[in-house]
Design a protein around this motif. Sequence first.
Motif, PDB file in Angstrom:
ATOM      1  N   ASN A   1      -5.657  13.082  -2.724  1.00 32.84           N
ATOM      2  CA  ASN A   1      -5.771  13.086  -4.185  1.00 32.84           C
ATOM      3  C   ASN A   1      -4.386  12.940  -4.782  1.00 32.84           C
ATOM      4  O   ASN A   1      -3.396  12.961  -4.073  1.00 32.84           O
ATOM      5  CB  ASN A   1      -6.451  14.358  -4.687  1.00 32.84           C
ATOM      6  N   ARG A   2      -4.324  12.830  -6.100  1.00 29.76           N
ATOM      7  CA  ARG A   2      -3.025  12.760  -6.765  1.00 29.76           C
ATOM      8  C   ARG A   2      -2.431  14.147  -6.856  1.00 29.76           C
ATOM      9  O   ARG A   2      -3.120  15.115  -7.136  1.00 29.76           O
ATOM     10  CB  ARG A   2      -3.172  12.189  -8.172  1.00 29.76           C
TER      11      ARG A   2
ATOM     12  N   THR B   1       7.060  14.280   1.988  1.00 29.37           N
ATOM     13  CA  THR B   1       7.483  15.461   1.246  1.00 29.37           C
ATOM     14  C   THR B   1       6.303  16.418   1.197  1.00 29.37           C
ATOM     15  O   THR B   1       5.184  16.029   0.866  1.00 29.37           O
ATOM     16  CB  THR B   1       7.929  15.074  -0.178  1.00 29.37           C
ATOM     17  N   ARG B   2       6.571  17.686   1.547  1.00 31.29           N
ATOM     18  CA  ARG B   2       5.504  18.686   1.608  1.00 31.29           C
ATOM     19  C   ARG B   2       5.881  19.890   0.766  1.00 31.29           C
ATOM     20  O   ARG B   2       7.042  20.308   0.760  1.00 31.29           O
ATOM     21  CB  ARG B   2       5.280  19.109   3.066  1.00 31.29           C
TER      22      ARG B   2
ATOM     23  N   TYR C   1       0.822  -1.207   0.000  1.00 30.43           N
ATOM     24  CA  TYR C   1       0.000   0.000   0.000  1.00 30.43           C
ATOM     25  C   TYR C   1       0.857   1.259   0.000  1.00 30.43           C
ATOM     26  O   TYR C   1       0.625   2.188  -0.770  1.00 30.43           O
ATOM     27  CB  TYR C   1      -0.949  -0.016   1.203  1.00 30.43           C
ATOM     28  N   LEU C   2       1.876   1.296   0.867  1.00 29.76           N
ATOM     29  CA  LEU C   2       2.754   2.467   0.914  1.00 29.76           C
ATOM     30  C   LEU C   2       3.509   2.634  -0.398  1.00 29.76           C
ATOM     31  O   LEU C   2       3.707   3.753  -0.871  1.00 29.76           O
ATOM     32  CB  LEU C   2       3.719   2.360   2.091  1.00 29.76           C
ATOM     33  N   ARG C   3       3.945   1.535  -1.022  1.00 27.54           N
ATOM     34  CA  ARG C   3       4.626   1.605  -2.322  1.00 27.54           C
ATOM     35  C   ARG C   3       3.685   2.181  -3.375  1.00 27.54           C
ATOM     36  O   ARG C   3       4.066   3.024  -4.179  1.00 27.54           O
ATOM     37  CB  ARG C   3       5.114   0.214  -2.744  1.00 27.54           C
ATOM     38  N   SER C   4       2.424   1.765  -3.348  1.00 29.20           N
ATOM     39  CA  SER C   4       1.434   2.286  -4.294  1.00 29.20           C
ATOM     40  C   SER C   4       1.240   3.790  -4.107  1.00 29.20           C
ATOM     41  O   SER C   4       1.223   4.549  -5.083  1.00 29.20           O
ATOM     42  CB  SER C   4       0.104   1.560  -4.097  1.00 29.20           C
TER      43      SER C   4
ATOM     44  N   ARG D   1       2.472   6.496  -7.032  1.00 30.51           N
ATOM     45  CA  ARG D   1       1.448   7.349  -7.654  1.00 30.51           C
ATOM     46  C   ARG D   1       1.507   8.787  -7.151  1.00 30.51           C
ATOM     47  O   ARG D   1       0.773   9.644  -7.628  1.00 30.51           O
ATOM     48  CB  ARG D   1       0.057   6.778  -7.387  1.00 30.51           C
ATOM     49  N   GLN D   2       2.371   9.061  -6.171  1.00 32.79           N
ATOM     50  CA  GLN D   2       2.504  10.376  -5.537  1.00 32.79           C
ATOM     51  C   GLN D   2       1.146  10.921  -5.098  1.00 32.79           C
ATOM     52  O   GLN D   2       0.781  12.064  -5.366  1.00 32.79           O
ATOM     53  CB  GLN D   2       3.208  11.363  -6.462  1.00 32.79           C
TER      54      GLN D   2
END
Length: 98
Positions: free
Chosen positions: A83-84, A62-63, A26-29, A33-34
């Motif tokens: 969202n993306r 990352t922000r 899940y974290l990799r996804s 997909r950022q």
Amino acid sequence: MCPPSLSHLRRSRTPPPGDTGQEALYLRSLSDRQVSVQIQLRDGETITGWIEYFDDGMIRITRDGHPNLFIYKHQIRTITELNRRSLSRSASTSESGS
């Protein structure tokens, strides 16, 4: 005649495994997909950004416009998809251009 008790069947089951590997998938996804996420920490603080990196014990958030953060996983209460990033950037670009 009474049916036999099923309580002995419930006790004989083993508990589910502590780690199924689904967290890493899940974290990799989310990272690939950022996807923008909102992370609520156990102390109630909320952080928004996207997951750039993670390992067994922590994640890097990352922000935009703020310092990046390394957060220990044991401090996280929830991770919610927002969202993306690419969609939010194109939407903000089109809004600022009008």
